[in-house]
Every structure is written in structure tokens, then in C-alpha cells.
Design an enzyme around this catalytic site. Structure first.
Site, PDB file in Angstrom:
ATOM      1  N   LYS A 205      20.966  91.342  53.927  1.00  0.00           N
ATOM      2  CA  LYS A 205      19.831  90.686  53.270  1.00  0.00           C
ATOM      3  C   LYS A 205      20.066  90.554  51.762  1.00  0.00           C
ATOM      4  CE  LYS A 205      17.384  90.307  57.061  1.00  0.00           C
ATOM      5  NZ  LYS A 205      18.339  90.699  58.110  1.00  0.00           N
TER       6      LYS A 205
HETATM    7  C1  LIG Z   1      13.609  87.825  61.454  1.00  0.00           C
HETATM    8  C2  LIG Z   1      13.950  89.284  61.461  1.00  0.00           C
HETATM    9  N1  LIG Z   1      12.993  90.181  61.717  1.00  0.00           N
HETATM   10  C3  LIG Z   1      13.248  91.494  61.741  1.00  0.00           C
HETATM   11  C4  LIG Z   1      14.494  91.985  61.489  1.00  0.00           C
HETATM   12  C5  LIG Z   1      14.739  93.451  61.538  1.00  0.00           C
HETATM   13  O1  LIG Z   1      15.171  93.931  60.304  1.00  0.00           O
HETATM   14  P1  LIG Z   1      15.819  95.371  60.190  1.00  0.00           P
HETATM   15  O2  LIG Z   1      17.260  95.251  60.550  1.00  0.00           O
HETATM   16  O3  LIG Z   1      15.621  95.730  58.738  1.00  0.00           O
HETATM   17  O4  LIG Z   1      15.068  96.265  61.088  1.00  0.00           O
HETATM   18  C6  LIG Z   1      15.537  91.110  61.201  1.00  0.00           C
HETATM   19  C7  LIG Z   1      16.879  91.611  60.925  1.00  0.00           C
HETATM   20  O5  LIG Z   1      17.810  90.939  60.660  1.00  0.00           O
HETATM   21  C8  LIG Z   1      15.259  89.723  61.192  1.00  0.00           C
HETATM   22  O6  LIG Z   1      16.240  88.836  60.946  1.00  0.00           O
END
Ligand SMILES: Cc1ncc(COP(=O)(O)O)c(C=O)c1O
Length: 403
Positions: A205
Site C-alpha cells: 500500500k
Molecule cells: C480492497 C481491500 N480490502 C481489504 C484488504 C485487506 O487489507 P489487509 O491486508 O491490511 O488486511 C485489502 C488488501 O489488500 C484490499 O485490497
């Protein structure tokens, strides 16, 4: 870099040449950009003797809230945790229907399931790749209690009509802003419109703490419960219990989770936040370069941002235009890889993953737009740390693949 000029006649990567890598180094998709300030803060944190959740997390939260112009934020160890907590804090009746987009990472839907609810997938728009508000409207039933829109790739979704729809039906809105930290609508940050906004600081990110995330509640009064649920449901966090201000007893007020961020992670995050806008501008340069250089290829490129919005420029997502080429998306991925360029797929639609098909019975054809996108989509490397040569290599590779 190899001595041979990339793209020179007969050189690997020239039209008609076989797919031989010309890069010495694999171009990693989503590689983070960390610098000396992050390194120094990590060392200072280690030397402080306090690595768990403590003063650096608190400072990180204050700065994130200021950046978002949000009344409060709670830092957690992933966006998945943020989504789960937000959905728990809403206290919806068990088994409620929660509408989300099929064009998302599985974590969005998994969090709905883990909160004890039923994900209902809406289709999306083929141009913006965002959730289709009209399909959300069609999917509302008497059991619907919430909508979880995603700001896909960093492009704000149609938040105003979604909020109107939610208000008309008494539904909560939890924005999945995992891609959208820098995104705004009318100057206001995505993730601050709904009841909760959830963000990711995963390693790919635009701001990373390696693993991490945050939840921004619209009601600052919800922050204390979010914080407590993120740490076992305890009434006092570890820093309060062990800091130099003396021991404080805790009580468990409800069974919570282990979702807190650490000071070690916040050490990275603090300096990532300082460099956030600079990295966004670098990604914008690469984005524009891709837009110009890829324009003639058989690809659908990202749609231009809607008026009065800011795109977070998280993913440069292309769709293979099969009306103009016989090369498939999976062939593009394999050939980019052979040319030592990493790419991503965002996403194969969630409703067609086996568990979701088994449990909710969706079949191919249920969400035609999401499925159409899912078969054609791939994302190019777009890290702020990329050199101009890296970006040129990506373009050259795609020209070679489609030659
Ligand atoms: C659209 C979306 N939602 C949720 C997540 C979950 O994020 P995390 O990996 O920080 O749990 C991601 C992860 O890439 C994502 O792309």
C-alpha cells in the site's frame, strides 16, 4: 542492467524476439519505498525498550486523524481487522445481509462472514470498476443492514448516491478504503463519509507499516470500544498498564480480539505518512507515463478521475481488450514474469471463489460485469521507488507482448 540496450534490434524485448529477460533485477510488484527516517525510527523504538502498542502508535493515530481530517482513528494490525471491528461495533442482528462489491479482495467479504453476517455481492461498473449503485439498490432486502463499498484501486466510488440509498433504507455504511488513503471527493477524504472507514497499511500500500491498518469512525465516541475490542476487550491497554506512570488493573468488558498495531510498526508508519504526498506525486508521473505510452495497445486503461475527486493512484489496472488481441490476460502475466516484471490481478471476483460458491450458491454469469473484468484485468507495477527505466521496461515489455 544488462549491457545490451533494451529494445535494440535483435535484443531481448524487441518485437518478434523471444521472451528473454533483459532486466538483471526482478521488478517486484508493489515494492514499498522506505528510507533512512523509517530505519532510524525503528532503531530508536528498539532502543527505547517499548516495542508493543504505546506512545508511537498514539502519535501515529493523532497524525493520521489530522491527515484525514477525521474526528478519531484507531490503528490496528490490518485492514481486515479494521473491517471486522467496524462490522462488530455496528451490532447488527446476526445473519444480517451486508452488500459489497464482487470486485474486491476476499478480505472484504471474509470480514462480513467473520462478523456473523451474509455477504451479498453487487456487480460493478466496467469503466470505473467500482460498485454499481443501481445493483446495490436491486440487492436490498428486508434483511439488509449495511453496505461495504470499496474505493477500487484508489478511485472514489459513487459515495453520494450510496449514502443516499443507505439513509433511505436505514443501512450502515462501512467504507473499505484499503486502496484510498489519499483519495478525496469534494476535498473530503474517502473513508470519512460512512459510519466507518477502513484503511490498509499492508506492504504493497501507499503507506506501509508492513502489516497494519486503521479504522476511522464517524462518531469519535466509537473509538474507545474499537480500541478495547482490538485488544481483547480490555479496559486498559498495555501502555496504560506498564508505562512509567505505574500499573493500572484492567477488566475485560467484552471478548475482544488481538488486533492492535505495535510501536515498532508505527515507527515505520510515522515516516511513511510524512512522505505520503511526495510518493503520490511520483506515482502520478509514472501513471501519466503509462497512460501516454500504452495508449495504442489493445488495453482498456484506467478511466480518468471523475470531476472534483482525487484518485489515490494505488493500482494501475488494465483490461486486455480481447476485441483487439488474441493474447489472454494470463499470457500477459506469464510473459511479463518471463521478462522479469511482476504484475498483479485485482481481482477475480469474490463470489466465484469455491467457498463463496458453495455457501451462497453464486454461479458463473451471476455478476456479468465483475466476471468480465475478472477475466481480463491485470495491474502494473506502480511503486514510488520505481525508476524511469523501470517504467520504460514495463512499457517495452507490453509492446513486445502485444507486437
Ligand atoms: C480492497 C481491500 N480490502 C481489504 C484488504 C485487506 O487489507 P489487509 O491486508 O491490511 O488486511 C485489502 C488488501 O489488500 C484490499 O485490497
Amino acid at each position: 542492467m544488462s549491457d545490451r540496450l533494451p529494445g535494440a534490434p535483435g535484443a531481448p524485448g524487441a518485437p518478434g524476439a523471444p521472451d528473454q529477460p533483459w532486466r538483471d533485477k526482478y521488478l517486484v510488484f508493489g515494492a514499498p519505498t522506505l528510507g533512512a527516517a523509517e530505519r532510524a525510527e525503528v532503531m530508536a523504538c528498539i532502543d527505547s525498550g517499548w516495542l508493543g502498542a504505546g506512545p508511537r502508535v498514539a502519535l501515529f493515530e493523532r497524525r493520521l486523524a489530522a491527515y484525514l481530517e477525521a474526528p478519531a482513528v484507531v490503528a490496528v494490525n490490518s485492514c481486515t481487522a479494521a473491517l471486522h471491528l467496524a462490522l462488530r461495533v455496528l451490532d447488527l442482528p446476526p445473519g444480517s445481509e451486508v452488500i459489497t462489491t464482487a470486485m474486491t479482495f476476499c478480505a472484504t467479504a471474509n470480514a462480513i462472514v467473520h462478523a456473523g453476517h451474509e455477504p451479498v455481492f453487487a456487480d460493478c461498473d466496467r469503466t470505473t470498476l467500482n460498485i454499481d449503485v443501481e445493483d446495490v439498490r436491486r440487492k436490498i432486502t428486508p434483511r439488509t443492514r449495511a453496505i461495504v463499498p470499496v474505493h477500487f484501486a484508489g478511485r472514489p466510488c459513487d459515495i453520494a448516491p450510496l449514502l443516499q440509498l443507505a439513509a433511505a433504507h436505514g443501512l450502515a455504511v462501512v467504507e473499505d478504503a484499503a486502496h484510498a488513503l489519499e483519495a478525496t471527493v469534494g476535498g473530503r477524504h474517502c473513508g470519512t463519509f460512512g459510519d466507518f472507514g477502513c484503511f490498509s497499511f499492508y506492504v504493497t500500500k501507499s503507506l506501509t507499516t508492513v502489516e497494519g491498518g486503521m479504522v476511522a469512525p464517524r462518531d469519535p465516541g466509537a473509538a474507545a470500544r474499537l480500541k478495547s475490542l482490538a485488544l481483547h476487550g480490555m479496559s486498559a491497554d498495555a501502555w496504560q498498564r506498564y508505562s512509567d506512570e505505574g500499573f493500572v488493573h484492567y477488566e475485560v468488558v467484552e471478548p475482544g480480539f488481538k488486533y492492535n498495531l505495535t510501536d515498532l510498526a508505527a515507527s515505520i508508519g510515522l515516516h511513511q505518512l510524512t512522505g505520503l504526498e511526495e510518493r503520490w506525486h511520483r506515482r502520478q508521473e509514472i501513471w501519466r507515463f503509462y497512460e501516454e505510452e500504452l495508449a495504442g495497445l489493445p488495453l482498456h486503461l484506467p478511466a480518468p478521475p471523475a470531476p472534483d475527486t482525487r484518485h489515490a493512484l494505488h493500482l494501475f489496472t488494465c483490461l486486455v481488450d480481447d476485441a483487439r488481441t488474441a493474447v489472454t490476460r494470463d499470457q500477459v502475466l506469464a510473459r511479463l514474469h518471463a521478462l522479469r516484471i511482476g504484475a498483479g490481478v485485482h481481482y477475480r471476483p469474490v463470489h466465484l471463489h469455491p467457498w463463496y460458491q458453495r455457501n451462497y450458491g453464486a454461479r458463473t454469469g451471476a455478476l456479468p460485469h465483475a466476471e468480465w473484468i475478472g477475466a481480463r484485468t491485470f495491474s502494473l507495477p506502480l511503486s514510488a521507488g520505481m525508476t524511469n527505466q523501470d517504467a520504460a521496461d514495463v512499457v517495452r515489455a507490453l509492446r513486445h507482448i502485444f507486437a
